[in-house]
Write a protein that holds these residues in place. Structure first.
Motif, PDB file in Angstrom:
ATOM      1  N   ALA A 198      24.447  20.726  -0.054  1.00  0.00           N
ATOM      2  CA  ALA A 198      24.426  21.603  -1.100  1.00  0.00           C
ATOM      3  C   ALA A 198      25.644  21.662  -1.988  1.00  0.00           C
ATOM      4  O   ALA A 198      25.734  21.733  -3.192  1.00  0.00           O
ATOM      5  CB  ALA A 198      24.003  23.040  -0.676  1.00  0.00           C
ATOM      6  N   ASP A 199      26.741  21.460  -1.334  1.00  0.00           N
ATOM      7  CA  ASP A 199      27.860  21.371  -1.897  1.00  0.00           C
ATOM      8  C   ASP A 199      28.215  20.057  -2.839  1.00  0.00           C
ATOM      9  O   ASP A 199      29.018  20.199  -3.689  1.00  0.00           O
ATOM     10  CB  ASP A 199      29.204  21.803  -1.113  1.00  0.00           C
ATOM     11  CG  ASP A 199      29.450  20.543   0.213  1.00  0.00           C
ATOM     12  OD1 ASP A 199      28.169  19.894   0.435  1.00  0.00           O
ATOM     13  OD2 ASP A 199      30.385  19.974   0.421  1.00  0.00           O
ATOM     14  N   ARG A 200      27.432  19.038  -2.562  1.00  0.00           N
ATOM     15  CA  ARG A 200      27.511  17.758  -3.391  1.00  0.00           C
ATOM     16  C   ARG A 200      26.482  17.583  -4.424  1.00  0.00           C
ATOM     17  O   ARG A 200      26.614  16.652  -5.390  1.00  0.00           O
ATOM     18  CB  ARG A 200      27.676  16.639  -2.254  1.00  0.00           C
ATOM     19  CG  ARG A 200      29.146  16.653  -1.846  1.00  0.00           C
ATOM     20  CD  ARG A 200      29.201  15.109  -1.075  1.00  0.00           C
ATOM     21  NE  ARG A 200      30.748  15.194  -0.472  1.00  0.00           N
ATOM     22  CZ  ARG A 200      31.626  14.629  -1.225  1.00  0.00           C
ATOM     23  NH1 ARG A 200      31.478  13.801  -2.187  1.00  0.00           N
ATOM     24  NH2 ARG A 200      33.034  14.522  -0.814  1.00  0.00           N
ATOM     25  N   PHE A 201      25.341  18.056  -4.276  1.00  0.00           N
ATOM     26  CA  PHE A 201      24.241  17.824  -5.025  1.00  0.00           C
ATOM     27  C   PHE A 201      24.411  18.330  -6.475  1.00  0.00           C
ATOM     28  O   PHE A 201      25.209  19.478  -6.715  1.00  0.00           O
ATOM     29  CB  PHE A 201      22.906  18.526  -4.494  1.00  0.00           C
ATOM     30  CG  PHE A 201      21.819  18.127  -5.536  1.00  0.00           C
ATOM     31  CD1 PHE A 201      21.146  16.998  -5.540  1.00  0.00           C
ATOM     32  CD2 PHE A 201      21.579  18.988  -6.467  1.00  0.00           C
ATOM     33  CE1 PHE A 201      19.948  16.749  -5.929  1.00  0.00           C
ATOM     34  CE2 PHE A 201      20.220  18.901  -7.081  1.00  0.00           C
ATOM     35  CZ  PHE A 201      19.680  17.441  -6.999  1.00  0.00           C
ATOM     36  N   GLY A 202      24.456  17.229  -7.357  1.00  0.00           N
ATOM     37  CA  GLY A 202      24.671  17.698  -8.827  1.00  0.00           C
ATOM     38  C   GLY A 202      26.016  17.435  -9.382  1.00  0.00           C
ATOM     39  O   GLY A 202      26.221  17.710 -10.597  1.00  0.00           O
ATOM     40  N   ARG A 203      26.608  16.795  -8.575  1.00  0.00           N
ATOM     41  CA  ARG A 203      28.237  16.453  -8.887  1.00  0.00           C
ATOM     42  C   ARG A 203      28.211  15.150  -9.919  1.00  0.00           C
ATOM     43  O   ARG A 203      29.248  15.280 -10.551  1.00  0.00           O
ATOM     44  CB  ARG A 203      28.889  16.379  -7.808  1.00  0.00           C
ATOM     45  CG  ARG A 203      29.302  17.659  -6.942  1.00  0.00           C
ATOM     46  CD  ARG A 203      30.325  17.374  -5.833  1.00  0.00           C
ATOM     47  NE  ARG A 203      31.733  17.052  -6.442  1.00  0.00           N
ATOM     48  CZ  ARG A 203      32.598  16.726  -5.610  1.00  0.00           C
ATOM     49  NH1 ARG A 203      32.487  16.725  -4.434  1.00  0.00           N
ATOM     50  NH2 ARG A 203      33.752  16.536  -6.272  1.00  0.00           N
ATOM     51  N   VAL A 204      27.217  14.574  -9.819  1.00  0.00           N
ATOM     52  CA  VAL A 204      27.062  13.188 -10.416  1.00  0.00           C
ATOM     53  C   VAL A 204      26.411  13.574 -11.804  1.00  0.00           C
ATOM     54  O   VAL A 204      25.392  14.348 -11.843  1.00  0.00           O
ATOM     55  CB  VAL A 204      26.302  12.116  -9.779  1.00  0.00           C
ATOM     56  CG1 VAL A 204      26.197  10.861 -10.892  1.00  0.00           C
ATOM     57  CG2 VAL A 204      27.095  11.756  -8.712  1.00  0.00           C
ATOM     58  N   LYS A 205      27.128  13.419 -13.060  1.00  0.00           N
ATOM     59  CA  LYS A 205      26.421  13.590 -14.433  1.00  0.00           C
ATOM     60  C   LYS A 205      25.224  13.026 -14.397  1.00  0.00           C
ATOM     61  O   LYS A 205      25.106  11.825 -14.195  1.00  0.00           O
ATOM     62  CB  LYS A 205      27.494  13.446 -15.384  1.00  0.00           C
ATOM     63  CG  LYS A 205      28.776  14.231 -15.454  1.00  0.00           C
ATOM     64  CD  LYS A 205      29.638  13.775 -16.645  1.00  0.00           C
ATOM     65  CE  LYS A 205      30.875  14.586 -16.607  1.00  0.00           C
ATOM     66  NZ  LYS A 205      32.007  14.013 -17.286  1.00  0.00           N
ATOM     67  N   ARG A 206      24.320  13.760 -14.804  1.00  0.00           N
ATOM     68  CA  ARG A 206      22.780  13.151 -15.274  1.00  0.00           C
ATOM     69  C   ARG A 206      22.617  12.785 -16.712  1.00  0.00           C
ATOM     70  O   ARG A 206      23.092  13.569 -17.431  1.00  0.00           O
ATOM     71  CB  ARG A 206      21.777  13.814 -14.640  1.00  0.00           C
ATOM     72  CG  ARG A 206      21.846  13.929 -12.965  1.00  0.00           C
ATOM     73  CD  ARG A 206      20.753  14.947 -12.573  1.00  0.00           C
ATOM     74  NE  ARG A 206      20.855  16.213 -12.995  1.00  0.00           N
ATOM     75  CZ  ARG A 206      21.703  17.140 -12.436  1.00  0.00           C
ATOM     76  NH1 ARG A 206      22.363  16.924 -11.508  1.00  0.00           N
ATOM     77  NH2 ARG A 206      21.663  18.491 -13.038  1.00  0.00           N
ATOM     78  N   ALA A 207      21.916  11.663 -16.987  1.00  0.00           N
ATOM     79  CA  ALA A 207      21.526  11.404 -18.491  1.00  0.00           C
ATOM     80  C   ALA A 207      19.791  11.181 -18.184  1.00  0.00           C
ATOM     81  O   ALA A 207      19.497  10.765 -17.036  1.00  0.00           O
ATOM     82  CB  ALA A 207      22.198  10.433 -19.201  1.00  0.00           C
TER      83      ALA A 207
END
Length: 77
Positions: free
Chosen positions: A12-21
Motif C-alpha cells: 500500500a505504501d509503494r503502490f502508485g509511486r511510479v509515474k504512469r502514462a
C-alpha cells in the motif's frame, strides 16, 4: 505467458509511486477505447497519448509509437 503466471507483489505504501502514462489506441479491437478510458479513470495516468492505431502500434505504427514514447520520456526529465 509467464507474465500472466508470475505473481506481482505490491504494498500500500509503494503502490502508485511510479509515474504512469497511457497510450490509448483508437482502433483497438482487443481492448475497446471505452474500456481503455474506464481503466484510465480508475487509475489515472498523465499524460495520455492517443494513437489512431490498432492494439499493436509497435507493428502498425512504430514511428508514431516511438515518437509518443520519446515525448513522454522528455516530459519526465
Amino acid at each position: 505467458m509467464m507474465s500472466f503466471l508470475t505473481p506481482v507483489k505490491t504494498t500500500a505504501d509503494r503502490f502508485g509511486r511510479v509515474k504512469r502514462a497511457y497510450i490509448e489506441c483508437l482502433q483497438d479491437n482487443a481492448v475497446p477505447i471505452e474500456l481503455q478510458r474506464k481503466m484510465q479513470s480508475e487509475l489515472p495516468c498523465r499524460p495520455v497519448v492517443t494513437l489512431d492505431t490498432d492494439h499493436s502500434p509497435f507493428f502498425s505504427a512504430p514511428a508514431a509509437l516511438a515518437g509518443a514514447l520519446l515525448d513522454i520520456a522528455a516530459a519526465r526529465d
